[in-house]
Structures are given as C-alpha cells and as structure tokens.
Design a protein around this motif. Structure first.
Motif, short mmCIF file in Angstrom:
data_model
loop_
_atom_site.label_atom_id
_atom_site.label_comp_id
_atom_site.label_asym_id
_atom_site.label_seq_id
_atom_site.Cartn_x
_atom_site.Cartn_y
_atom_site.Cartn_z
N CYS A 89 38.11 -107.49 -37.92
CA CYS A 89 36.94 -107.53 -37.67
C CYS A 89 36.38 -107.04 -36.28
O CYS A 89 35.53 -106.01 -36.18
CB CYS A 89 36.33 -108.97 -38.02
SG CYS A 89 34.58 -108.92 -37.58
N GLU B 101 35.97 -105.06 -46.36
CA GLU B 101 37.07 -105.79 -45.90
C GLU B 101 38.12 -105.92 -47.06
O GLU B 101 37.96 -106.99 -47.55
CB GLU B 101 36.64 -107.15 -45.12
CG GLU B 101 35.61 -106.70 -43.97
CD GLU B 101 35.34 -107.53 -43.01
OE1 GLU B 101 35.36 -108.79 -42.94
OE2 GLU B 101 35.02 -107.07 -41.87
N HIS C 132 31.69 -118.62 -39.95
CA HIS C 132 32.34 -117.78 -39.12
C HIS C 132 32.26 -118.20 -37.56
O HIS C 132 32.98 -117.51 -36.70
CB HIS C 132 32.06 -116.35 -39.13
CG HIS C 132 32.39 -115.90 -40.56
ND1 HIS C 132 33.80 -115.54 -40.91
CD2 HIS C 132 31.75 -115.47 -41.65
CE1 HIS C 132 33.71 -115.04 -42.08
NE2 HIS C 132 32.48 -115.20 -42.69
N1 GLU Z 1 34.26 -110.36 -44.71
C1 GLU Z 1 33.44 -111.26 -44.19
C2 GLU Z 1 32.70 -112.28 -45.14
O1 GLU Z 1 32.39 -111.79 -46.26
C3 GLU Z 1 32.61 -110.88 -43.31
C4 GLU Z 1 32.11 -111.80 -41.87
C5 GLU Z 1 31.45 -110.86 -40.62
O2 GLU Z 1 30.33 -110.64 -41.12
O3 GLU Z 1 32.17 -111.01 -39.83
O4 GLU Z 1 32.46 -113.24 -45.09
#
Ligand code: GLU
Length: 576
Positions: free
Chosen positions: A286, A137, A304
């Motif tokens: 995402c 990401e 999240h």
């Molecule tokens: N790039 C995000 C993180 O490292 C990913 C989160 C997800 O798994 O949706 O937190």
C-alpha cells in the motif's frame, strides 16, 4: 497551453452550441470553463484566444457534427449531478494535484460499505480536477484469494455508480516494484529476513526482544531474499520484516511482516499463475503504491488506523512524504449483511442464492432489486466522512430511491396467491382502460380485457384483501366499478354484485379500493422479496415493459422487472 484546457474548452463550447441550437454563447462558455478549471480565474487573457478560436471553429460546424464531436468528448465534463461543490474542502488539497485511489481486494464484490471510500475518493479527485485511481489489491493468492470474475464485477459496480476511474492498476503486476523497495530497505538496514517459527518470533517480540536474525548482515539478508524470490525457500520458512520499535506498545507493530512466501505452485494466482513466490502484505504494497502513484489523499475505513502507523515506517525509511489520510467509520444496514465472510459462507451453505441475493446489501443485490445508483450515492454522500459508525436504514435508501423511480414506474395490478371472484355484468364494457401513470397522461392506458361469458365475469383478487370480501360489504374494484359482496360458492369463489361505476360515491363513502386481474387475460408472476417468493397473476400488459424497468404494482410497492421466462414474469421487490 495544456491539452486539458483545450479539450475542456472544446467540450464546453460544443455542449453549449448544441444547447443553443448550434450557436455557442460566449459568456456561458467562459463561465463554465472557469467553473471547471478555476485555476484560470484571473487569467482571462490566457484563455480568451483559445475560447475565441474554438467558438469560431464550432460555429462553422453543423449541429449534427457538433453532436457527434460532443459525444466523443462529453466524458471529460463533470457530470451535472456530481454535487462536488457540496463537499467540504479537503485538507491540503491543491487544484489539479489531488490524486486519490480506491483499493478493493478482488476476493469479493462491492457492497454498500464500499461506496463511501469509493465515492468520496472519486468526488474529491473531480472537485480538484485531479486523478482517481482504482487499484486492485490482489497480492494474497492464498487466503484472500482473488477471483478473476470479481475484478470485472467490481469494475461493473464502479461503472454502475457512474464513476469513471482515470487509471486502473493491479498489484499483482507490480511485484518487481515491491521487491525493489524491499531490497533497498534491506540495504539501508531497515528490513531483515526472519526465519523464526511463528511461536518463536511471538515469544521474542512479546518480551520486546530482537529475534536472532534481526542483526544479520545485509549480504546474508539480500541473499536470502533472492532465494525467497527464486522459489528456493519453503512457504512459511522465511519472511521479510520491517524493523520498528521493539518496545512499541502495540505488539503487532513490532517488526511487522512485509513480504512472505506463498507457494503458487499450490495456490496459483489467477492472473500470474505460478510465476511469483514472494507476495507483499497490504501494509507494504500500500505505501509503496501510494508513493509511486503519487497519491495525495487516502480515504479509508477506521480499521486501517493501526495500519497507517505501520506504513509510516516505510515512508520514513524511504524518505517519502506520506499522503494525507482520512479514516471514516463503518457503515451498517439492519439485516443487510455486509460481511464478506458471512456472505461467502452463506452462499456456500445455500442461505443466499448468490452475491446478488436480495437479502444482501451488495451493490449487485441492490441493483437487482431496483435501487438506482444515485439513491445510493445520495445516501452515502449525506453521511459524509465522519469517523463514527453510520447506520443506514433501509427506509432512508427507499425514500431516496422512491423519488428517483416514481416518475419512471408505470402502474400495474398483480394479485398474489389469487382468490377467484365472479359477478354478473350487464354493461357493455369489455375493456377497462386505466392510466399507466396518474401524473403522465401522455403515456396512455393499459387495457384489462373482460371475457363476459353468459353475462358473467371472472376475476382474481389478492389473498391479502380476503378480509375485505365479507358478505354485504361494499367496495370498489379500481377502474371497473362499485360492488357488494353477496356470498360465496362452495369452491370458495366470492360472489359479487355490480352496483354502479360512480367513483365519486366510492370515495365519499370510503369504499376500499381494490385491485384485481381478469381471470382470462393475465400473466403468471413471481415476486421475489428478500425473504420469500410469492406467486400470482399480473395484468397482461405488464409483459410489455422491458426487463430492468421499475414498475409500481398498485398497493404492493415498487418492483424491478428481472426477467420474462416461459411466459412467467419475475419481479424483484424494491421497496414500498
Ligand atoms: N484493500 C484495502 C481495503 O479494501 C484498502 C485499504 C486502503 O484504502 O488503504 O480495505
């Protein structure tokens, strides 16, 4: 008839043949194939002809040929220690259809806390014979600036843990996909280009009011979006927002931002330079990726949870089915800093020597200290996927690791901040032989050479044993003999008197067992502890161990050999 079935049958048969001296055992082959591909249980007549023909083919090969072929195919077999049957069932999981992903930001390396989503995503994909994806990401070249070396280091960490991704993606390669979805959302009336200043927008939204741009026509919005994409608008002057509920109790969810302008002429992206100006935020890229990558299950941190709510709008507006998400708690380890910003700041300020500084709980640091990947996997696996915080104690990690390295680690003597001792030695023993490992006599002995000059021998002892060396005290120097302390020289050298070499007596009389190093036959040693470096001497044969091996320095603990430079051996402390 799938290729996967054929490959698995072939790999299992080869593995079995090699195990049984060249002749595969049909019963075991069937059993193992069904274990790996349970979907064929009850469909024996479908797989038997394949198994029969593969067994025939494999039996006709020499064992060398079988071994060579197996080497090429072995990776498709589940690793023996994967323990996937211990995992609780995953809700809504279907055999062959579980697709998971681990989505790191390449602005840092992995640490102990990253292992949970990574390991469980991987293991569940394996458990259900699905697919495991690694997705970088990397769509924020400004604040979460990706660094080219972190992509590689993350892949190195993943590989070190014994995890093999089936596919690897980079979000920075996928911008056109996000633009496409963004345009669709504009066309459907679910997204708009907001040109408010941040304070103005905040004002509207805190009162639950729409900003003036919310109701503009599709045409205007599409036109503005193209301008953003073409680099005609300045950074900060426009952002694509997703329409949500303006009275949502959580103001951060009200018309959240999905794509914004980053001037890559000022902040070039490490992979695509200044090619793109519009970059999606996490909550947009995402769900788009999870959808197109057909991700069925998402395993990520509780932080999240609110994001899931934001992302739900994208799924709803696009008519997509969201994946099933599990939100697990954070991991903390006493004193093992796990915060990205704290670590990066600490490195800048010189508090940490780098990402593998032994004070840290990054995988790079744990690796350098000599923790084995399986110890880390075991600890994380045992913790499961509970939503509450898990505190991992260093002693837990050490206990797991000790079991793994104790057999491997040969024993050696190292004395820190050495003190000199001298004794008269009438014996004709110039070489002291001590087993490399008490449980494995076949590994042989290490030899400590005594230089007996004019009947006197000089040795070094560890500063930490100073209190043992008081006048008239009896002690045993391991492998060498029993002694009594007879006095001190003016330069501080301890004078010893040799008594005998009766180990049974030393044990019976509970003499302290002390390690030592010959004064004329040793190597300089630097011991790196998380909080300090200590210098001393080690017995010479320590230098014949390979870099990276685990050793046990008697009475000091386990260490990993880090390097041999300018005749000095550097060892990293693993644990006691
Ligand atoms: N790039 C995000 C993180 O490292 C990913 C989160 C997800 O798994 O949706 O937190």
């Amino acid at each position: 008839m799938s290729n996967k079935l054929n490959d698995i049958v072939l790999a299992v048969t080869l593995e079995n043949a090699v195990k049984y001296g060249g002749r595969p055992n049909k019963g075991s082959v069937i059993g193992k194939v069904l274990f790996i591909l349970p979907q064929y249980r009850g469909k024996l007549d479908e797989i038997m002809p394949i198994i029969d023909s593969v067994i025939k083919k494999v039996s006709g090969l020499s064992i060398e040929e079988q071994m060579t072929m197996l080497k090429q195919l072995e990776h498709i077999l589940p690793k023996k220690d994967e323990r996937i049957d211990e995992l609780p069932a995953l809700p809504y999981a279907e055999e062959g259809k579980v697709i998971t992903r681990f989505a790191p930001n390449p602005d840092f390396v992995l640490h102990l806390g990253s292992v949970r989503p990574l390991l469980f995503s991987y293991l569940y994909a394996r458990k259900y014979n699905g697919k495991f994806i690694v997705r970088f990401e990397d769509t924020d070249p400004r604040t979460k600036k990706p660094k080219i070396e972190y992509y590689d280091l993350i892949l190195k960490d993943i590989k070190w843990l014994g995890i093999r991704p089936d596919e690897i993606y980079y979000q920075s390669d996928r911008l056109e996909i996000y633009y496409d979805v963004a345009r669709k959302l504009i066309e459907k009336g679910y997204a708009y280009i907001c040109r408010c200043k941040p304070v103005e927008f905040k004002n509207y939204i805190s009162q639950g009011k729409a900003c003036p741009h919310r109701e503009e026509t599709t045409k205007i919005n599409l036109n503005l979006f193209d301008k953003m994409v073409n680099g005609e608008l300045l950074e900060g002057s426009a952002v694509l927002r997703i329409k949500t509920d303006l009275s949502h109790p959580n103001p951060s969810i009200r018309d959240w931002p999905a794509l914004r302008i980053i001037d890559t002429r000022k902040y070039p992206h490490p992979r695509s330079g200044s090619k793109y100006f519009v970059w999606p935020l996490y909550n947009f890229s995402c769900p788009v990726d999870d959808h197109f990558m057909k991700v069925s299950h998402v395993i990520r941190g509780v932080e999240h949870k609110v994001n899931e709510e934001k992302q739900a709008y994208i799924y709803r507006y696009m008519g997509w089915q969201p994946p099933y998400a599990i939100h697990h708690g954070r991991i903390s380890i006493p004193d093992g800093v796990l915060s990205k910003s704290k670590i990066l700041n600490g490195i800048k300020m010189g508090i940490y020597s780098g990402i593998d500084d032994p004070q840290l709980a990054t995988l790079a640091a744990l690796r350098r200290r000599g923790f084995k990947p399986d110890a880390i996997r075991n600890v994380i696996m045992r913790g499961g996927l509970k939503p509450s915080l898990s505190v991992i104690d260093w002693s837990l990690l050490a206990a797991e690791n000790r079991v793994l390295i104790d057999k491997e680690a040969n024993r050696y003597f190292v004395v820190r901040n050495p003190l000199k001792a001298i004794f008269r030695f009438n014996e004709d023993r110039h070489e002291i032989h001590i087993r490399k490992h008490p449980d494995f006599p076949d590994r042989g002995h290490r030899i400590l050479r005594l230089n007996i000059a004019n009947k006197y021998v000089n040795i070094f002892i560890d500063e930490g044993d100073k209190q043992v060396f008081i006048i008239d005290k009896k002690l045993r120097l391991i492998g060498l003999g029993n002694f009594i302390v007879s006095g001190y020289r003016s330069d501080g050298t301890i004078k010893l008197k040799y008594l005998d070499n009766d180990v049974a007596k030393a044990k019976r009389k509970r003499f302290p067992f002390i390690h030592w190093v010959p004064a004329d036959d040793n190597i300089d040693v630097e011991l790196v502890y998380p909080d300090r470096r200590v210098y001393g001497y080690g017995e010479k044969e320590l230098a014949y161990e390979h870099v990276d091996s685990a050793v046990q320095l008697e009475r000091l603990g386990y260490f990993r050999i880090d390097e041999l430079k300018n005749n000095k051996l550097v060892l990293f402390f693993t644990h006691n």
